[in-house]
Design an enzyme around this catalytic site. Structure first.
Site, mmCIF file in Angstrom:
data_model
loop_
_atom_site.group_PDB
_atom_site.id
_atom_site.type_symbol
_atom_site.label_atom_id
_atom_site.label_comp_id
_atom_site.label_asym_id
_atom_site.label_seq_id
_atom_site.Cartn_x
_atom_site.Cartn_y
_atom_site.Cartn_z
ATOM 1 N N GLU A 176 -9.972 -2.147 5.518
ATOM 2 C CA GLU A 176 -11.016 -2.174 6.443
ATOM 3 C C GLU A 176 -11.484 -3.187 6.765
ATOM 4 O O GLU A 176 -12.553 -3.620 5.556
ATOM 5 C CB GLU A 176 -11.142 -0.388 6.697
ATOM 6 N N ASP A 201 0.897 -1.206 0.095
ATOM 7 C CA ASP A 201 0.314 0.105 -0.242
ATOM 8 C C ASP A 201 0.829 0.828 -0.367
ATOM 9 O O ASP A 201 2.158 1.347 0.341
ATOM 10 C CB ASP A 201 -1.024 -0.049 0.863
ATOM 11 N N ASN A 223 -8.071 -3.278 14.410
ATOM 12 C CA ASN A 223 -9.413 -3.768 14.091
ATOM 13 C C ASN A 223 -9.555 -4.683 12.841
ATOM 14 O O ASN A 223 -10.304 -5.105 12.183
ATOM 15 C CB ASN A 223 -9.907 -2.787 12.897
ATOM 16 N N HIS A 251 -7.725 -5.659 10.375
ATOM 17 C CA HIS A 251 -7.549 -5.091 8.643
ATOM 18 C C HIS A 251 -6.139 -5.389 8.388
ATOM 19 O O HIS A 251 -4.841 -5.728 9.322
ATOM 20 C CB HIS A 251 -7.745 -2.617 8.631
HETATM 21 C C1 F6R Z 1 1.360 -1.814 5.960
HETATM 22 C C2 F6R Z 1 -0.182 -1.963 6.257
HETATM 23 C C3 F6R Z 1 -0.925 -2.361 7.508
HETATM 24 C C4 F6R Z 1 0.179 -2.446 8.859
HETATM 25 C C5 F6R Z 1 -1.362 -2.204 9.746
HETATM 26 C C6 F6R Z 1 -0.170 -2.463 10.931
HETATM 27 O O1 F6R Z 1 1.829 -2.133 5.110
HETATM 28 O O2 F6R Z 1 -0.443 -2.398 5.184
HETATM 29 O O3 F6R Z 1 -1.791 -2.824 7.448
HETATM 30 O O4 F6R Z 1 0.505 -3.912 8.168
HETATM 31 O O5 F6R Z 1 -1.694 -1.461 10.035
HETATM 32 O O6 F6R Z 1 0.720 -1.631 11.390
HETATM 33 P P1 F6R Z 1 2.138 -1.615 12.723
HETATM 34 O O7 F6R Z 1 2.439 -3.192 12.443
HETATM 35 O O8 F6R Z 1 2.514 -0.132 12.354
HETATM 36 O O9 F6R Z 1 1.331 -2.199 13.999
#
Ligand code: F6R
Length: 245
Positions: free
Chosen positions: A143, A67, A136, A138
């Site tokens: 989401e 992303d 959550n 994701h």
């Molecule tokens: C990042 C991504 C997100 C993160 C998720 C967890 O490229 O796609 O899905 O993996 O938000 O983020 P952290 O590791 O910062 O808790």
């Protein structure tokens, strides 16, 4: 699902780097699907160390990231392109023209998404997709929703996710409101998935992912239907699952 229970973040990072290293050693021309965020930082550090020791060669590796924020250029210090350059790409011998992150500045969002899907397809698909998980549930920027998404698409970020990511920006107002993300379909098409979870704030999402119903309100729960998923999680993230797996 193969679940590795590890003690803490450091052990998680070492284990994840070992799994990615094995992938690269077994298939030097691997296509790696990569993630950003706090979770994989230690993993990338260990991969850089592996390269510096001469144990790893990235010269034939191609990467596609999950992303990117819409509206941020690759030079912006909070863009995911910048994150990947500074945490991994600048420190190993991967060819920069073999690293792909959605272009946050593309005017035509639909074209960017279609091109990204075509790129993944042309590469022959993703051999190993690295994932973190949101509190959550994701994955990527997919989401909770009423449906599972298919291909790369533009999303409007939830307030919860913008709040969670505000720690990296001067204020929440500076967190972009939209992002490009691979879809759940892209992730499910990867040959192998490696999901990392660290910390108590991931415990409920991990529980729902592993034991809950497959439900687009917990996007990661669809991984129950993938035939080759490895989860590496530390004690805190596994705290709700411990006696159940
Ligand atoms: C990042 C991504 C997100 C993160 C998720 C967890 O490229 O796609 O899905 O993996 O938000 O983020 P952290 O590791 O910062 O808790």
């Amino acid at each position: 699902m193969l679940i590795y229970a590890v003690k803490d973040y450091e052990e998680l990072s070492r284990k994840a780097a070992n799994i990615i290293s094995a992938q690269i050693i077994l298939k030097p021309a691997s296509v790696l699907g990569l993630a950003t965020g706090s979770t994989p930082v230690g993993t990338y550090r260990h991969l850089v160390e592996g390269y510096q020791k001469g144990d790893l060669d990235f010269s034939k590796v191609t990467s596609v990231n999950l992303d990117e924020y819409r509206g941020l250029s690759g030079d912006h210090d909070q863009s995911y392109r910048y994150f990947m350059n500074t945490n991994l790409f600048n420190h190993v011998n991967i060819r920069k023209d073999h690293t792909f992150v959605p272009n946050g500045l593309t005017e035509d969002g639909a074209e960017e998404c279609a091109d990204y899907d075509a790129r993944i397809e042309a590469l022959g698909g993703i051999d190993l997709q690295l994932l973190g998980i949101g509190g959550n549930g994701h994955i990527g920027f997919n989401e909770p929703s009423s449906v599972f998404t298919r291909g790369t698409h533009l999303v409007t970020l939830t307030q919860e996710t913008r709040q969670a990511n505000a720690r990296f920006f001067a204020s929440i107002d500076e967190v972009p409101t939209q992002a490009y993300t691979m879809g759940v379909g892209n992730i499910m098409a990867a040959k192998k998935v490696l999901l990392l979870a660290s910390g108590e704030n991931k415990a409920q999402a991990l529980y729902d992912t592993v034991l809950g119903p497959v439900d687009p309100m917990v996007p990661a729960s669809i991984l129950q239907l993938h035939s080759d998923v490895i989860i590496v999680a530390d004690e805190a993230a596994l705290s709700l699952l411990n006696d159940k797996i």
